[in-house]
Design a protein around this motif. Structure first.
Motif, PDB file in Angstrom:
ATOM      1  N   PRO A   2       1.416  -1.431  -0.137  1.00  0.00           N
ATOM      2  CA  PRO A   2      -0.403   0.032   0.098  1.00  0.00           C
ATOM      3  C   PRO A   2       1.266   1.158  -0.177  1.00  0.00           C
ATOM      4  N   ASP A   3       0.246   2.445   0.102  1.00  0.00           N
ATOM      5  CA  ASP A   3       1.374   3.940  -0.237  1.00  0.00           C
ATOM      6  C   ASP A   3       1.319   3.982   1.208  1.00  0.00           C
ATOM      7  N   ASP A   4       2.019   4.871   0.708  1.00  0.00           N
ATOM      8  CA  ASP A   4       2.489   6.386   1.969  1.00  0.00           C
ATOM      9  C   ASP A   4       1.103   7.471   2.290  1.00  0.00           C
ATOM     10  N   ASP A  10       0.040  21.512   4.931  1.00  0.00           N
ATOM     11  CA  ASP A  10      -1.059  21.539   5.776  1.00  0.00           C
ATOM     12  C   ASP A  10      -2.127  20.467   4.923  1.00  0.00           C
ATOM     13  N   VAL A  11      -1.369  19.612   3.585  1.00  0.00           N
ATOM     14  CA  VAL A  11      -3.055  19.491   3.868  1.00  0.00           C
ATOM     15  C   VAL A  11      -2.434  18.053   3.276  1.00  0.00           C
ATOM     16  N   PRO A  12      -3.595  17.122   3.374  1.00  0.00           N
ATOM     17  CA  PRO A  12      -4.154  15.614   3.514  1.00  0.00           C
ATOM     18  C   PRO A  12      -3.273  15.021   2.542  1.00  0.00           C
ATOM     19  N   VAL A  13      -2.418  13.593   2.313  1.00  0.00           N
ATOM     20  CA  VAL A  13      -2.408  12.841   1.005  1.00  0.00           C
ATOM     21  C   VAL A  13      -3.547  12.193   1.025  1.00  0.00           C
ATOM     22  N   LEU A  14      -4.056  11.839  -0.050  1.00  0.00           N
ATOM     23  CA  LEU A  14      -4.927  10.856  -0.017  1.00  0.00           C
ATOM     24  C   LEU A  14      -4.909   9.289  -0.433  1.00  0.00           C
TER      25      LEU A  14
END
Length: 231
Positions: A2-4, A10-14
């Motif tokens: 799975p990906d990181d 401050d923007v979430p990586v989905l």
């Protein structure tokens, strides 16, 4: 693997996917082009994947060395992981011997290193691999467990087998096309599983009013009583 996950500023990586040599990040909100940002990694998720993935390399290598069982695929699941072995049968004795051996390697504190080879390097043919993606470009990445295994891999790994802490083989399940699925946990997942089992045991002890060694017989008696009442 799975990906990181994490933050860009401050923007979430989905989600993160691969397109050829590029890592494409899907984020919750737009980012300003050219802006300088701080990247923050979800380390708990990353380290969990490192433990499971390096553990899989070790299990696959030792299973092949000890019994000739080749790994044809594997899955890193959210709660447990599975190695698909190219054999119709793995006995309980073989599972026990394999678990003992991989944990001995962990206690031996064997180094794990990463190196790169040119795609046309003859050594690539000697490294364990299930093949490269059709869109692969550039050098190939080799993960070495010293004196145990060399494997083409683009995943994240620990730097020493001692970082795995422990491997627990949960047993085998019937796989597809005459193969066997070996179910396993590595490291922190073993500790979490033990904590869950201990909590369940405590709850059953309180409900059944007896010790853990008597839980099964107590449940059987309850089942018999229910069947009698239903007649």
């Amino acid at each position: 693997q799975p990906d990181d996950r994490g933050l860009i500023g401050d923007v979430p990586v989905l989600r993160v996917t691969r397109r050829g040599p590029e890592a494409v990040h899907f984020v919750l909100a737009a980012l300003e082009p050219g802006a300088e940002v701080l990247l923050s990694l979800d380390w708990e998720r990353r380290f969990d994947h490192m433990q499971q993935h390096s553990g899989q390399h070790l299990i696959s290598a030792i299973a092949e060395q000890m019994f000739g069982f080749k790994t044809t695929s594997w899955e890193l699941g959210r709660q447990r992981s599975v190695v698909e072995l190219d054999t119709p049968l793995v006995t309980a004795e073989q599972v026990e011997a394999l678990e003992k051996s991989v944990n001995e390697k962990i206690r031996d504190r064997v180094p794990v290193t990463v190196r790169e080879l040119a795609a046309d390097d003859p050594e690539v043919e000697t490294v364990r691999s299930r093949g490269l993606p059709d869109d692969h470009v550039g050098p190939v990445r080799v993960v070495d467990i010293k004196d145990i295994d060399s494997n083409l891999c683009c995943g994240t790994h620990v730097s020493n087998l001692s970082d795995l802490q422990v491997i627990k083989l949960l047993g085998v399940e019937k796989g597809k096309k005459n193969k066997t699925n070996l179910v396993f946990l590595v490291g922190n997942r073993v500790l979490k599983s033990l904590e869950q089992s201990h909590s369940t045991e405590k709850a059953l002890t309180s409900l059944l009013k007896n010790g853990p060694g008597e839980h099964i017989e107590a449940v059987k008696r309850l089942q018999s009583s229910v069947k009698l009442l239903q007649k």
